[in-house]
Design a protein around this motif. Structure first.
Motif, PDB file in Angstrom:
ATOM      1  N   LYS A 479      32.451  33.214  20.084  1.00 40.57           N
ATOM      2  CA  LYS A 479      33.405  34.007  20.179  1.00 40.57           C
ATOM      3  C   LYS A 479      33.993  34.745  20.858  1.00 40.57           C
ATOM      4  N   ASN A 480      34.856  35.042  20.494  1.00 39.87           N
ATOM      5  CA  ASN A 480      36.180  36.517  21.202  1.00 39.87           C
ATOM      6  C   ASN A 480      35.168  37.349  21.172  1.00 39.87           C
ATOM      7  N   ALA A 481      35.175  38.192  22.726  1.00 43.80           N
ATOM      8  CA  ALA A 481      34.647  39.787  22.326  1.00 43.80           C
ATOM      9  C   ALA A 481      35.491  40.560  21.492  1.00 43.80           C
ATOM     10  N   ASN A 482      35.186  42.095  21.394  1.00 41.91           N
ATOM     11  CA  ASN A 482      35.597  42.326  20.444  1.00 41.91           C
ATOM     12  C   ASN A 482      36.145  43.458  21.657  1.00 41.91           C
ATOM     13  N   SER A 483      37.098  43.986  21.221  1.00 42.03           N
ATOM     14  CA  SER A 483      38.285  44.876  22.094  1.00 42.03           C
ATOM     15  C   SER A 483      37.574  46.508  22.037  1.00 42.03           C
ATOM     16  N   ARG A 484      37.103  46.537  23.238  1.00 42.59           N
ATOM     17  CA  ARG A 484      36.387  47.865  24.381  1.00 42.59           C
ATOM     18  C   ARG A 484      37.142  48.495  25.264  1.00 42.59           C
ATOM     19  N   THR A 485      37.042  49.067  25.883  1.00 41.55           N
ATOM     20  CA  THR A 485      37.415  49.733  26.807  1.00 41.55           C
ATOM     21  C   THR A 485      36.776  48.936  28.465  1.00 41.55           C
ATOM     22  N   GLU A 486      37.237  48.608  29.748  1.00 42.71           N
ATOM     23  CA  GLU A 486      35.800  47.336  30.264  1.00 42.71           C
ATOM     24  C   GLU A 486      36.513  46.986  31.478  1.00 42.71           C
ATOM     25  N   ILE A 487      35.955  47.386  32.170  1.00 41.81           N
ATOM     26  CA  ILE A 487      36.502  45.971  33.859  1.00 41.81           C
ATOM     27  C   ILE A 487      36.285  44.521  33.756  1.00 41.81           C
ATOM     28  N   GLU A 488      36.620  43.960  33.818  1.00 44.52           N
ATOM     29  CA  GLU A 488      36.664  42.494  34.454  1.00 44.52           C
ATOM     30  C   GLU A 488      36.157  42.221  35.750  1.00 44.52           C
ATOM     31  N   LEU A 489      35.075  42.046  36.458  1.00 40.77           N
ATOM     32  CA  LEU A 489      35.573  41.714  37.980  1.00 40.77           C
ATOM     33  C   LEU A 489      34.983  40.268  38.593  1.00 40.77           C
ATOM     34  N   LYS A 490      35.887  39.461  39.276  1.00 44.89           N
ATOM     35  CA  LYS A 490      36.679  38.702  39.454  1.00 44.89           C
ATOM     36  C   LYS A 490      36.053  38.205  41.245  1.00 44.89           C
ATOM     37  N   ILE A 491      35.618  37.281  41.302  1.00 48.53           N
ATOM     38  CA  ILE A 491      35.342  37.108  42.967  1.00 48.53           C
ATOM     39  C   ILE A 491      35.429  35.150  43.201  1.00 48.53           C
ATOM     40  N   SER A 492      36.257  34.999  44.037  1.00 45.51           N
ATOM     41  CA  SER A 492      36.691  33.314  44.158  1.00 45.51           C
ATOM     42  C   SER A 492      36.320  33.189  45.770  1.00 45.51           C
ATOM     43  N   ILE A 568      36.676  35.921  50.874  1.00 46.52           N
ATOM     44  CA  ILE A 568      36.048  35.944  49.483  1.00 46.52           C
ATOM     45  C   ILE A 568      37.524  36.887  49.164  1.00 46.52           C
ATOM     46  N   ILE A 569      38.048  36.944  47.475  1.00 51.29           N
ATOM     47  CA  ILE A 569      38.769  37.930  47.060  1.00 51.29           C
ATOM     48  C   ILE A 569      38.026  38.318  45.380  1.00 51.29           C
ATOM     49  N   ILE A 570      38.687  39.613  45.391  1.00 52.59           N
ATOM     50  CA  ILE A 570      37.997  39.810  44.414  1.00 52.59           C
ATOM     51  C   ILE A 570      39.222  40.548  43.631  1.00 52.59           C
ATOM     52  N   SER A 571      39.587  40.527  42.300  1.00 53.85           N
ATOM     53  CA  SER A 571      40.715  41.134  41.533  1.00 53.85           C
ATOM     54  C   SER A 571      39.285  41.822  40.850  1.00 53.85           C
ATOM     55  N   ALA A 572      40.575  42.309  40.152  1.00 53.65           N
ATOM     56  CA  ALA A 572      40.091  43.326  38.769  1.00 53.65           C
ATOM     57  C   ALA A 572      40.818  42.540  37.597  1.00 53.65           C
ATOM     58  N   ASN A 573      40.635  42.973  36.081  1.00 54.91           N
ATOM     59  CA  ASN A 573      41.702  43.040  35.169  1.00 54.91           C
ATOM     60  C   ASN A 573      40.642  44.228  33.668  1.00 54.91           C
ATOM     61  N   SER A 574      41.633  45.273  33.414  1.00 54.49           N
ATOM     62  CA  SER A 574      41.141  46.477  33.205  1.00 54.49           C
ATOM     63  C   SER A 574      41.941  46.178  31.453  1.00 54.49           C
ATOM     64  N   LEU A 575      40.432  46.528  30.328  1.00 54.68           N
ATOM     65  CA  LEU A 575      41.581  46.559  29.326  1.00 54.68           C
ATOM     66  C   LEU A 575      40.610  48.227  28.739  1.00 54.68           C
ATOM     67  N   ASN A 576      42.326  48.627  28.168  1.00 52.67           N
ATOM     68  CA  ASN A 576      41.703  50.126  27.647  1.00 52.67           C
ATOM     69  C   ASN A 576      41.126  51.721  28.344  1.00 52.67           C
ATOM     70  N   LEU A 577      41.577  51.625  29.653  1.00 54.67           N
ATOM     71  CA  LEU A 577      41.032  52.875  30.745  1.00 54.67           C
ATOM     72  C   LEU A 577      42.105  53.523  30.006  1.00 54.67           C
ATOM     73  N   PRO A 578      41.202  55.003  29.942  1.00 60.79           N
ATOM     74  CA  PRO A 578      42.064  56.069  29.983  1.00 60.79           C
ATOM     75  C   PRO A 578      43.580  56.276  31.250  1.00 60.79           C
ATOM     76  N   ASN A 579      44.633  56.098  30.299  1.00 58.59           N
ATOM     77  CA  ASN A 579      45.753  56.597  31.395  1.00 58.59           C
ATOM     78  C   ASN A 579      45.583  57.722  32.791  1.00 58.59           C
ATOM     79  N   GLY A 580      45.827  57.066  33.794  1.00 57.40           N
ATOM     80  CA  GLY A 580      46.163  57.865  34.753  1.00 57.40           C
ATOM     81  C   GLY A 580      44.808  56.991  36.111  1.00 57.40           C
ATOM     82  N   ILE A 581      43.721  56.289  35.107  1.00 61.49           N
ATOM     83  CA  ILE A 581      42.770  55.874  35.430  1.00 61.49           C
ATOM     84  C   ILE A 581      42.675  54.958  36.265  1.00 61.49           C
ATOM     85  N   THR A 582      42.525  55.205  37.933  1.00 63.26           N
ATOM     86  CA  THR A 582      43.155  53.867  39.106  1.00 63.26           C
ATOM     87  C   THR A 582      41.486  53.001  39.377  1.00 63.26           C
ATOM     88  N   VAL A 583      41.368  51.592  39.110  1.00 65.75           N
ATOM     89  CA  VAL A 583      40.206  50.833  39.732  1.00 65.75           C
ATOM     90  C   VAL A 583      39.928  50.510  41.519  1.00 65.75           C
TER      91      VAL A 583
END
Length: 708
Positions: A479-492, A568-583
C-alpha cells in the motif's frame, strides 16, 4: 388470542414451513415472564436498516443482578410438535453492542432449569466486528435426546431466551448492564436451516452471482455454505471480492478458486478435502535472473514443494539449469537455498513459512490445498543474522499494527519492524520496503505476502498469526504510505539504485525509537546501499524518525556502500518540510555542501565506501558553508568493551581524546591526526558510564558511553 403468522418462503429451492413466534409488533406475542435480573420492554427499533426494518423490537438490559441464567420467556401459540426424527430451526434477529453468549431453552416454563430444558447455543455466532447491527442467529431444535440440542417432550410451547450468559462468547463475559442494552426481534421457526446456502453453479463460476446459490442470494456473514461436487461450474471468488461467511463445507471433489486480490474469511467451522481450495497469486517476470523475485507464502494448508514445482512454470537457473525459481531462507549466512526441478523431499509451505519465487513468465502461480483455520504460529530463531522469512497465514488481509500487538512479548522480536521485497522498486531492480509498528500501523499485508522479521532473544521463539486479525481489502502487496513530513535519499551508480528515508514525527528522538525506526535489511548482500546512522549507537537504519522541530540542529550521518572507480549520484525528494528549510548533503572529505533542493550530488569515488563518517545530511534555514563546526553529527560508540569507534571527524584534523569515569577520574588520554573512521583501543575498564571528550582546533564534543 395470539396472532399466528404462517409464512410461505422459497428457501433452498423448496417450499418450506415457517411459523412466526413474535415480531413484537401490535397484536404479536410479547414477553410473558423474565428472571435473573433481566429487564425487557418492547420499544422502537433502534436500527431500521439491513435485515430488520420493523417498527418495534424487544430491548433487553439488566437490573443490578448479573445471573448467568437470566432469561426472557416467550410463549409459542399454537404449540409446535417435533417428531423424534425431525429437526427444526429457530431463528431470531439480534442487535448487540458486542458479541453476547446467547442461548435458548424450549418447552420449559420460566425459571425451570431442569434437565429437560437444555440450554442450546446458536449454529452461528454474533459477528463482533459489526456491533450494533441486526444479525440472524439460528438454533437447532430436535428431540433425539443428545443432551445438546434436544428436549424430551416433542412439543415446543415455550421459548426461554438467555440473552447474556457470559461463557462462550469472545471475549467471554456478560455484555448487558443497567445502561447497556441489546435488542431481539423476528423470532421464527423453520423446517429447514435458513442459514444454509448451497452452491448450485448452473449459471457461471462467479461467486457473486445470486442465481448460483440455493437461497438465490450471494452468501452473507451468517450463512452456512456448502460446495457440492459435480456442479456445472465450480465457484471462483474474483479479484475484487471479499467473502465472509459463517461455515464452509467443501465436499470431496469440489473446488473453490480464490483469485489474486480476493479474500475469504470463515468465522465458524470449515471442512473440506485436500485440494478443495485453489489460490492464485499474480507475479511479474523478467529474463534477468536477479529481477522479478517475489516473497510469497501459502495462505492455505497442505501445499508441498514437490506439487508446487510440478503445478507451476517456475524460472530455471542460468548457471545451474536444474535449479527452479523457488528457495527458502536460512539465517546461517547462506541466505536463500534453491530447489532443483527433480526435488523429491518432504518440504512444504508450512504455516506462515515464506519463500522466494520467480516465474518463468508473467502470470499466476497456483497453490492447491485446503482452508486454514485457527490461530497459528511459526518458530523463529537468531543465527548468523536474526532475520526470518514468514508470511500472512490466512486468505484475508492482515493488519500490521495488530500483528505487532499480538507479537509484543518480551524478546520475541528484536524490533517492531518487517521487511517486504518490492520487485518494482529501484527502477525494477527490486528493494526491501521497511514497515514499522508506529508509522505503519494501518498497513495491510495481503494474502500470500511473505516478509522478514528479526528474532529477539527468547529461547522458545515464535511469531503468532491471529485468526481474528483478518479483513477485506482490494489491494496489492504494497500500500502507499501515509503522507508525512519526510525526506527520501536516493543513490545511483551505473544501473543500480537504492534509497533510504527520514520521517519527521513529533515525539520521536535522535536515539533509536522502536516502532518509528527500522533497521537496514542486510540478510542478503547488496552492491549499492544507502542508509542513515545514529549518533550514539552503531546501528544502520533504512528508515529513521526524527523530531518534527529544531531542523537546523539535527545532523544525520549517512552510510554508503559503493564501489570505487565509478560515479555515484545522490538526490533528495522531500515532502511537507517547513517553509525555508533546505536539504544539504555535506561531504567531509571534499569539505563541500550540496543543496539537494537545487541539484544532485555527484562524485567519482577513488576508494570503496562501506560505512558512515564521510557524508552527513543537514536540514537548515541558512546557506551552509565550511564555517560550520566539523563536530556536528560525529558518531561516538563502542563496538564492544575494548574498541571505541569515532565516525565523521574532519580528515587530517589534529584531535585529542580523553575519557573520564563518573567520578571525574581520567582513564584514557590520547592525541592523533583524525581520519573519517577511527577505532581506538580501550584499556581494561570496569562496567559503568564514561564520558568521552573530543577536542579539535574548531571545537569540542562530549559523549556518554556505557561499558557492560
Amino acid at each position: 388470542m395470539k396472532k399466528i403468522t404462517l409464512t410461505v418462503t422459497f428457501l433452498f429451492s423448496a417450499l418450506i414451513y415457517g411459523q412466526t413466534i413474535s415480531t413484537f409488533e401490535a397484536g404479536q406475542p410479547g414477553v410473558d415472564a423474565v428472571g435473573g435480573g433481566i429487564v425487557a420492554s418492547v420499544e422502537a427499533n433502534p436500527v431500521m436498516t439491513g435485515l430488520n426494518t420493523s417498527a418495534n423490537s424487544l430491548r433487553v438490559s439488566r437490573s443490578s443482578d448479573a445471573n448467568w441464567w437470566a432469561l426472557v420467556n416467550v410463549d409459542v401459540v399454537p404449540d409446535i410438535s417435533i417428531a423424534s426424527t425431525d429437526t427444526k430451526y429457530l431463528s431470531m434477529l439480534i442487535n448487540f453492542p458486542a458479541q453476547p453468549d446467547l442461548g435458548i431453552r424450549v418447552s420449559a416454563a420460566a425459571n425451570n432449569n431442569g434437565n429437560n430444558a437444555m440450554i442450546t447455543r446458536g449454529l452461528n455466532s454474533y459477528d463482533a466486528s459489526a456491533p450494533n447491527t441486526w444479525q440472524e442467529i439460528v438454533f437447532e431444535v430436535k428431540t433425539d435426546g443428545d443432551g445438546v440440542h434436544s428436549f424430551t417432550t416433542g412439543t415446543m410451547f415455550k421459548i426461554v431466551i438467555h440473552p447474556d450468559q457470559g461463557f462462550e462468547n469472545s471475549p467471554a463475559g456478560q455484555v448487558l448492564d443497567a445502561t447497556t442494552s441489546g435488542y431481539i426481534d423476528n423470532i421464527q421457526v423453520f423446517d429447514t436451516n435458513p442459514l444454509a446456502n448451497d452452491w448450485l453453479g448452473g449459471t457461471s463460476v462467479d461467486w457473486n452471482t445470486a442465481s448460483n446459490w440455493s437461497k438465490n442470494a450471494v452468501p452473507i456473514a451468517t450463512d452456512l455454505v456448502t460446495i457440492p461436487s459435480g456442479t456445472t461450474f465450480a465457484p471462483t471468488i474474483n479479484a475484487t471480492t471479499g467473502v465472509k461467511i459463517q461455515n464452509l463445507t467443501i465436499n470431496t471433489g469440489a473446488t473453490v478458486t480464490v483469485e489474486d486480490g480476493a479474500s475469504l474469511i470463515v468465522t465458524g467451522a470449515s471442512s473440506g478435502a485436500t485440494g478443495s481450495i485453489l489460490y492464485k497469486r499474480t507475479l511479474t517476470a523478467d529474463a534477468d535472473p536477479t529481477k522479478a523475485w517475489h516473497l510469497v507464502t501459502s495462505p492455505i494448508a497442505g501445499v508441498s514443494i514437490v506439487n508446487f514445482i510440478a503445478g507451476n512454470t517456475l524460472a530455471s537457473g542460468t548457471t545451474n539449469t536444474n535449479f527452479r525459481g523457488i528457495g527458502n531462507y536460512t539465517n546461517d549466512g547462506n541466505g536463500f537455498n534453491y530447489y532443483e526441478f527433480d526435488y523429491a523431499g518432504a518440504d512444504a509451505f508450512n504455516v506462515a513459512k515464506g519463500f522466494a519465487i520467480k516465474n518463468a513468465a508473467a502470470g499466476t502461480v497456483e497453490f492447491s490445498g485446503f482452508f486454514r483455520k485457527s490461530d497459528r504460529q511459526i518458530s523463529i530463531s537468531q543465527g548468523t543474522d536474526n532475520f526470518n522469512l514468514v508470511g500472512n497465514a490466512f486468505l484475508a488481509y492482515m493488519n500490521l499494527g495488530t500483528f505487532f500487538t499480538n507479537n509484543n512479548a518480551v524478546d520475541r522480536l528484536s524490533e517492531s519492524t518487517i521487511w517486504l521485497w518490492d520487485p518494482s522498486a529501484n527502477a525494477g531492480n527490486g528493494g526491501y520496503i521497511t514497515k514499522m509498528s508506529e508509522t505503519d500501523a494501518a498497513f495491510e499485508v495481503a494474502p500470500g505476502q511473505a516478509f522478514f522479521v528479526s528474532a529477539g532473544a527468547a529461547a522458545s521463539n515464535v511469531v503468532s498469526f491471529s485468526e481474528a486479525n483478518q479483513s477485506h481489502k482490494t489491494d496489492t502487496f504494497l500500500k502507499n504510505a501515509n503522507s508525512r513530513t519526510e525526506i527520501e535519499l536516493k543513490i545511483s551508480q551505473d544501473n543500480l539504485i537504492n534509497t533510504t528515508k527520514l520521517y519527521y514525527i513529533e515525539g520521536t528522538s535522535t536515539d533509536f525509537d522502536n516502532g518509528f525506526d527500522g533497521s537496514l535489511f542486510d540478510g542478503i548482500s547488496s552492491d549499492l546501499v544507502i542508509y542513515t546512522g545514529l549518533i550514539n549507537e552503531d546501528k544502520k537504519l533504512s528508515v529513521q524518525s526524527l523530531p518534527n522541530s529544531n531542523f537546523d540542529e539535527m545532523v544525520v550521518p549517512i552510510g554508503l556502500k559503493a564501489a570505487s572507480g565509478k560515479e555515484i549520484i545522490i538526490s533528495a525528494n522531500s515532502l511537507n518540510l517547513p517553509n525555508g528549510i533546505t536539504v544539504f548533503l555535506e561531504d567531509r572529505l571534499n569539505n563541500t555542501f550540496t543543496n539537494l533542493n537545487d541539484e544532485n550530488f555527484k562524485v567519482n569515488l577513488t576508494e570503496n565506501l562501506n560505512g558512515t563518517g564521510r557524508f552527513f545530511l543537514r536540514t537548515s534555514s541558512q546557506v551552509l558553508s565550511t564555517d560550520f563546526t566539523e563536530l556536528a553529527g560525529v558518531q561516538v560508540f563502542k563496538k564492544h568493551n575494548s574498541i571505541l569507534s569515532i565516525r565523521g571527524l574532519q580528515e587530517g584534523s589534529k584531535t585529542g581524546i580523553a575519557i573520564f569515569n563518573t567520578l571525574g577520574k581520567q582513564v584514557l588520554s590520547s592525541s592523533f591526526i583524525a581520519t573519517h573512521n577511527l577505532d581506538i583501543a580501550l584499556p581494561k575498564l570496569a562496567s559503568g558510564i564514561y564520558i568521552v571528550n573530543i577536542e579539535t582546533n574548531n571545537g569540542s564534543l562530549n559523549k556518554k558511553i556505557i561499558l557492560e
